[in-house]
Design a protein around this motif. Structure first.
Motif, PDB file in Angstrom:
ATOM      1  N   GLU A   1       0.821  -1.208   0.000  1.00 23.68           N
ATOM      2  CA  GLU A   1       0.000   0.000   0.000  1.00 23.68           C
ATOM      3  C   GLU A   1       0.861   1.266   0.000  1.00 23.68           C
ATOM      4  OE1 GLU A   1      -3.112   0.641  -0.329  1.00 23.68           O
ATOM      5  OE2 GLU A   1      -3.984  -1.363  -0.267  1.00 23.68           O
ATOM      6  N   LEU A   2       1.928   1.271   0.784  1.00 22.31           N
ATOM      7  CA  LEU A   2       2.771   2.460   0.860  1.00 22.31           C
ATOM      8  C   LEU A   2       3.560   2.666  -0.429  1.00 22.31           C
ATOM      9  CD1 LEU A   2       4.027   2.184   4.543  1.00 22.31           C
ATOM     10  CD2 LEU A   2       2.131   3.540   3.643  1.00 22.31           C
ATOM     11  N   SER A   3       3.977   1.582  -1.055  1.00 22.19           N
ATOM     12  CA  SER A   3       4.666   1.699  -2.345  1.00 22.19           C
ATOM     13  C   SER A   3       3.734   2.265  -3.406  1.00 22.19           C
ATOM     14  CB  SER A   3       5.199   0.333  -2.785  1.00 22.19           C
ATOM     15  OG  SER A   3       6.163  -0.150  -1.883  1.00 22.19           O
ATOM     16  N   LEU A   4       2.494   1.779  -3.421  1.00 21.45           N
ATOM     17  CA  LEU A   4       1.517   2.295  -4.378  1.00 21.45           C
ATOM     18  C   LEU A   4       1.243   3.777  -4.150  1.00 21.45           C
ATOM     19  CD1 LEU A   4      -1.062  -0.665  -4.411  1.00 21.45           C
ATOM     20  CD2 LEU A   4       0.449   0.030  -6.286  1.00 21.45           C
ATOM     21  N   ALA A   5       1.370   4.219  -2.903  1.00 20.64           N
ATOM     22  CA  ALA A   5       1.126   5.628  -2.570  1.00 20.64           C
ATOM     23  C   ALA A   5       2.331   6.512  -2.846  1.00 20.64           C
ATOM     24  CB  ALA A   5       0.715   5.749  -1.103  1.00 20.64           C
ATOM     25  N   GLY A   6       3.442   5.928  -3.290  1.00 20.52           N
ATOM     26  CA  GLY A   6       4.603   6.721  -3.659  1.00 20.52           C
ATOM     27  C   GLY A   6       5.675   6.861  -2.606  1.00 20.52           C
ATOM     28  N   PHE A   7       5.543   6.156  -1.486  1.00 18.24           N
ATOM     29  CA  PHE A   7       6.580   6.195  -0.460  1.00 18.24           C
ATOM     30  C   PHE A   7       7.807   5.395  -0.904  1.00 18.24           C
ATOM     31  CE2 PHE A   7       2.732   7.095   1.930  1.00 18.24           C
ATOM     32  CZ  PHE A   7       3.139   8.046   2.846  1.00 18.24           C
ATOM     33  N   ASP A   8       8.954   5.767  -0.385  1.00 17.67           N
ATOM     34  CA  ASP A   8      10.198   5.028  -0.596  1.00 17.67           C
ATOM     35  C   ASP A   8      10.280   3.969   0.495  1.00 17.67           C
ATOM     36  OD1 ASP A   8      12.738   4.120  -1.129  1.00 17.67           O
ATOM     37  OD2 ASP A   8      13.752   5.909  -0.357  1.00 17.67           O
ATOM     38  N   VAL A   9       9.985   2.723   0.157  1.00 13.87           N
ATOM     39  CA  VAL A   9       9.773   1.670   1.155  1.00 13.87           C
ATOM     40  C   VAL A   9      10.933   0.673   1.158  1.00 13.87           C
ATOM     41  CG1 VAL A   9       8.262  -0.216   1.893  1.00 13.87           C
ATOM     42  CG2 VAL A   9       7.270   1.885   0.940  1.00 13.87           C
TER      43      VAL A   9
ATOM     44  N   GLY B   1      -3.189  -2.742   5.871  1.00 15.31           N
ATOM     45  CA  GLY B   1      -2.328  -1.994   4.957  1.00 15.31           C
ATOM     46  C   GLY B   1      -2.995  -0.736   4.436  1.00 15.31           C
ATOM     47  N   LEU B   2      -4.266  -0.848   4.077  1.00 10.86           N
ATOM     48  CA  LEU B   2      -4.991   0.323   3.580  1.00 10.86           C
ATOM     49  C   LEU B   2      -5.121   1.385   4.653  1.00 10.86           C
ATOM     50  CD1 LEU B   2      -6.688   1.795   1.462  1.00 10.86           C
ATOM     51  CD2 LEU B   2      -8.685   0.540   2.320  1.00 10.86           C
ATOM     52  N   LEU B   3      -5.464   0.993   5.877  1.00 12.01           N
ATOM     53  CA  LEU B   3      -5.622   1.961   6.956  1.00 12.01           C
ATOM     54  C   LEU B   3      -4.306   2.662   7.282  1.00 12.01           C
ATOM     55  CD1 LEU B   3      -7.992  -0.077   9.294  1.00 12.01           C
ATOM     56  CD2 LEU B   3      -8.603   1.919   7.917  1.00 12.01           C
ATOM     57  N   LEU B   4      -3.190   1.930   7.211  1.00 10.00           N
ATOM     58  CA  LEU B   4      -1.893   2.565   7.445  1.00 10.00           C
ATOM     59  C   LEU B   4      -1.601   3.579   6.349  1.00 10.00           C
ATOM     60  CD1 LEU B   4       0.760   2.706   9.073  1.00 10.00           C
ATOM     61  CD2 LEU B   4       1.659   0.937   7.542  1.00 10.00           C
ATOM     62  N   ARG B   5      -1.865   3.202   5.118  1.00 12.00           N
ATOM     63  CA  ARG B   5      -1.662   4.135   4.003  1.00 12.00           C
ATOM     64  C   ARG B   5      -2.504   5.395   4.193  1.00 12.00           C
ATOM     65  NH1 ARG B   5      -2.741   2.748  -2.424  1.00 12.00           N
ATOM     66  NH2 ARG B   5      -2.833   4.891  -3.178  1.00 12.00           N
ATOM     67  N   GLU B   6      -3.756   5.224   4.544  1.00 11.31           N
ATOM     68  CA  GLU B   6      -4.636   6.380   4.744  1.00 11.31           C
ATOM     69  C   GLU B   6      -4.133   7.265   5.871  1.00 11.31           C
ATOM     70  OE1 GLU B   6      -8.787   4.256   3.186  1.00 11.31           O
ATOM     71  OE2 GLU B   6      -8.253   4.240   5.316  1.00 11.31           O
ATOM     72  N   SER B   7      -3.653   6.634   6.943  1.00 11.63           N
ATOM     73  CA  SER B   7      -3.160   7.404   8.085  1.00 11.63           C
ATOM     74  C   SER B   7      -1.927   8.219   7.726  1.00 11.63           C
ATOM     75  CB  SER B   7      -2.841   6.464   9.250  1.00 11.63           C
ATOM     76  OG  SER B   7      -4.003   5.797   9.699  1.00 11.63           O
ATOM     77  N   LEU B   8      -1.005   7.614   6.989  1.00  3.87           N
ATOM     78  CA  LEU B   8       0.248   8.284   6.668  1.00  3.87           C
ATOM     79  C   LEU B   8       0.097   9.316   5.560  1.00  3.87           C
ATOM     80  CD1 LEU B   8       2.844   5.367   6.936  1.00  3.87           C
ATOM     81  CD2 LEU B   8       2.475   7.263   8.512  1.00  3.87           C
ATOM     82  N   THR B   9      -0.949   9.214   4.755  1.00  5.36           N
ATOM     83  CA  THR B   9      -1.162  10.195   3.686  1.00  5.36           C
ATOM     84  C   THR B   9      -2.170  11.266   4.078  1.00  5.36           C
ATOM     85  OG1 THR B   9      -2.869   8.787   2.676  1.00  5.36           O
ATOM     86  CG2 THR B   9      -0.606   8.552   1.867  1.00  5.36           C
ATOM     87  N   GLY B  10      -2.779  11.121   5.262  1.00  8.55           N
ATOM     88  CA  GLY B  10      -3.753  12.100   5.704  1.00  8.55           C
ATOM     89  C   GLY B  10      -5.128  11.932   5.099  1.00  8.55           C
TER      90      GLY B  10
END
Length: 386
Positions: A21-29, A358-367
């Motif tokens: 999820e974080l990779s899809l959101a553009g984070f450097d994982v 995974g989705l909830l973590l992505r949402e939390s970190l992207t606001g």
């Protein structure tokens, strides 16, 4: 442009789902694991995606979110890699009671779930026999849960991790995390042998080892191992058609005792082998397989499916689940160290809850607005802060 660096600690299914999820959101994982991907708890489970075993509340909400996501995620993963060994099977579950007391409890539990949005269909004796011909006829109540499903756990985790890698994530296997680097109250990296891995965000997704790892990171949380065992029979295709378990299973999951808890949980795999569980006991990280535990599991399974009495058992395996006293996952930022996040405590439900987590973590970190409330999963609750 610099991207936010996220180090995910743990390459099991929770860590892999978060990394994707974080990779899809553009984070450097960067994913770091002290062993090999899917080599711990994930590879020692049954692959269940269940709503049937959870009463109304936050965990059920997460289970329902994940159950909706799984077929979408599987379609995406299969499109990326047609050979991914996910073995997603939306076969549904059947929960049965074999006593009058069990029937009353199961009926009341199913009613509460239905009111929370779970599909729980009562089955007559004839419908039970048609759905599971090999099941005992001593059934006093039964409910069909069409939203239950199953995956091959290690295959699903590797597919999620593979997708993360295809979207830019990196993997460091066989790498032990020794500690953290903290500056001005914020985590800035983790120490591994010979170097520091810099990070803007660190995610502790180490499953039952998350408690020990959190202590190394300087922010201990009360996640402990709870052990379970599974028997695997010779192939017997078509004999068990759903995930079938007795009504005692829900009580065993929710029990707080460290003593042995067993119940009959029976299901088949794509290859036709039958997985027989389940047990729960707190023994630390003692990996010894106890014959008396296997015997207790087998005896309950045979009462549910008498035909299993004459079937050869190929092997048995056991694994550790991430246990928290209040039986809820831990998902959120550590209140003591900024940018340290925890995603653990799912116990035996980690496979099913992984994609929602995974989705909830992505949402939390992207606001982004979260797909469900997270208040009951926070780190600063009494059951979690050590």
């Amino acid at each position: 442009m610099n991207r936010t660096r996220v180090v995910v600690l743990g390459a099991g299914i929770i860590g892999s789902a978060c990394a994707r999820e974080l990779s899809l959101a553009g984070f450097d994982v960067l994913v770091v694991d002290r062993g090999r991907p899917a080599g711990g708890t994930t590879s020692h489970g049954e692959g269940n995606i269940l709503v049937s075993d959870k009463g109304p509340g936050a965990e059920l909400a997460l289970a329902r979110l994940s159950a909706r996501l799984w077929p979408l995620v599987v379609a995406e993963l299969t499109a990326e890699d047609p050979h991914a060994a996910i073995e997603y099977d939306p076969k549904g579950g059947i929960v049965v009671a074999t006593t009058d007391g069990g029937a009353a409890s199961l009926t009341a539990f199913a009613k509460s779930q239905s009111e929370a949005g779970v599909v729980a269909n009562p089955l007559s004796a004839n419908e039970v026999a048609a759905a599971e011909p090999a099941l005992t006829r001593d059934v006093t109540a039964a409910f069909h849960y069409p939203q239950d499903a199953q995956v091959q756990p290690a295959g699903a985790a590797l597919a999620l991790l593979g997708s993360a890698l295809r979207h830019g994530a990196r993997l460091r296997a066989d790498t032990e995390v020794l500690g953290s680097v903290v500056a001005n109250g914020r985590i800035t990296g983790v120490r591994v042998p010979g170097e520091v891995l810099g990070a803007d965000v660190v995610v502790n997704a180490a499953g039952p080892w998350a408690g020990e790892l959190s202590a190394r990171l300087g922010s201990p949380i009360a996640v402990r191992p709870r052990r379970g065992e599974v028997l695997v029979t010779m192939p017997m295709p078509g004999v068990v058609r759903h995930k079938v378990y007795d009504a005692d299973y829900v009580g065993a999951v929710g029990a707080g005792s460290g003593e042995l808890q067993t119940s009959a949980v029976v299901e088949s795999t794509w290859g036709g082998t039958v997985l027989i569980g389940s047990s729960r006991r707190r023994v630390g990280f003692d990996a010894t397989i106890r014959p008396q535990v296997l015997s207790a599991i087998a005896a309950k399974a045979v009462r549910l499916f008498p035909a299993l009495a004459d079937v050869a058992v190929m092997r048995a395996y056991g694994g550790f689940r991430a246990y928290v006293d209040d039986h809820l996952p831990v998902l959120g930022e550590d209140p003591r160290v900024a940018n340290l996040w925890h995603a653990t405590g799912h116990e035996g439900a980690g496979i099913g809850l992984s994609v929602g987590t995974g989705l909830l973590l992505r949402e939390s970190l992207t606001g982004a607005t979260p797909s469900m409330p997270l208040e009951e999963f926070t780190v600063d609750r009494p059951a979690v802060l050590a």
